[in-house]
Design an enzyme around this catalytic site. Structure first.
Site, mmCIF file in Angstrom:
data_model
loop_
_atom_site.group_PDB
_atom_site.id
_atom_site.type_symbol
_atom_site.label_atom_id
_atom_site.label_comp_id
_atom_site.label_asym_id
_atom_site.label_seq_id
_atom_site.Cartn_x
_atom_site.Cartn_y
_atom_site.Cartn_z
ATOM 1 C CG ASP A 26 -2.052 0.962 1.171
ATOM 2 O OD1 ASP A 26 -1.802 2.150 0.859
ATOM 3 O OD2 ASP A 26 -3.193 0.556 1.413
ATOM 4 C CB ILE A 27 1.395 4.109 -2.337
ATOM 5 C CG1 ILE A 27 -0.042 4.494 -2.656
ATOM 6 C CG2 ILE A 27 2.008 3.268 -3.448
ATOM 7 C CD1 ILE A 27 -0.152 5.462 -3.833
ATOM 8 C CG HIS A 81 -9.027 -3.991 -1.246
ATOM 9 N ND1 HIS A 81 -10.140 -3.357 -1.760
ATOM 10 C CD2 HIS A 81 -8.577 -3.210 -0.233
ATOM 11 C CE1 HIS A 81 -10.340 -2.231 -1.093
ATOM 12 N NE2 HIS A 81 -9.414 -2.120 -0.149
ATOM 13 C CG HIS A 128 -6.292 -3.099 3.893
ATOM 14 N ND1 HIS A 128 -5.573 -2.192 3.157
ATOM 15 C CD2 HIS A 128 -7.593 -2.818 3.655
ATOM 16 C CE1 HIS A 128 -6.404 -1.390 2.515
ATOM 17 N NE2 HIS A 128 -7.641 -1.756 2.794
#
Ligand code: ZN
Length: 130
Positions: A30-31, A94, A96
């Site tokens: 994750d950016i 998605h 995390h």
């Protein structure tokens, strides 16, 4: 989906720091990480959220996330990897996976409380919706 950022990452149209890939699943950093090493795991195929994702695909998503979590524990030297299916930001299914050390100061959500009797009412409302 043409305008989906995760589909673009999946197709390679947008670069990402990929950390895992198989036939059906892709994982990348994750950016905007909640903690260093925060990984996003997606099915390569577009589904708007976990509720619209076929069980076969969501099983593969969880299975890959478990494999990734073990690598995260080792690589990031943590004993916990927090998993969430938040579902609010990008409309492409998605998960995390966020490595966490005991004393890491991570902020996820603000916890509230129920008013007197409210928890029973909400419990009944949800049970009657099945
Ligand atoms: Zn998508």
């Amino acid at each position: 989906m043409d305008d989906c950022i995760f589909c673009k990452i999946s197709k390679g149209d947008i670069p990402a720091e990929k950390i895992y890939e198989d036939k059906d699943i892709l994982a990348f950093l994750d950016i905007s990480p909640i903690n260093k090493g925060h990984v996003v795991v997606i099915p390569k195929e577009h589904f708007s959220d976990i509720f619209e994702t076929p069980d076969e695909v969501s099983s593969k998503l969880i299975s890959a996330t478990k494999t990734i979590g073990k690598a995260l524990k080792k690589a990031m030297e943590v004993n916990r990897v927090i998993l969430t299916i938040w579902g609010e930001d990008v409309p492409h299914t998605h998960m995390h996976a966020i490595p966490k050390k005991k004393d890491d100061d991570m902020y996820f959500w603000k916890q509230g409380k129920y008013d007197e009797g409210e928890i029973k009412k909400i419990g009944e409302k949800i049970r009657s919706a099945f």
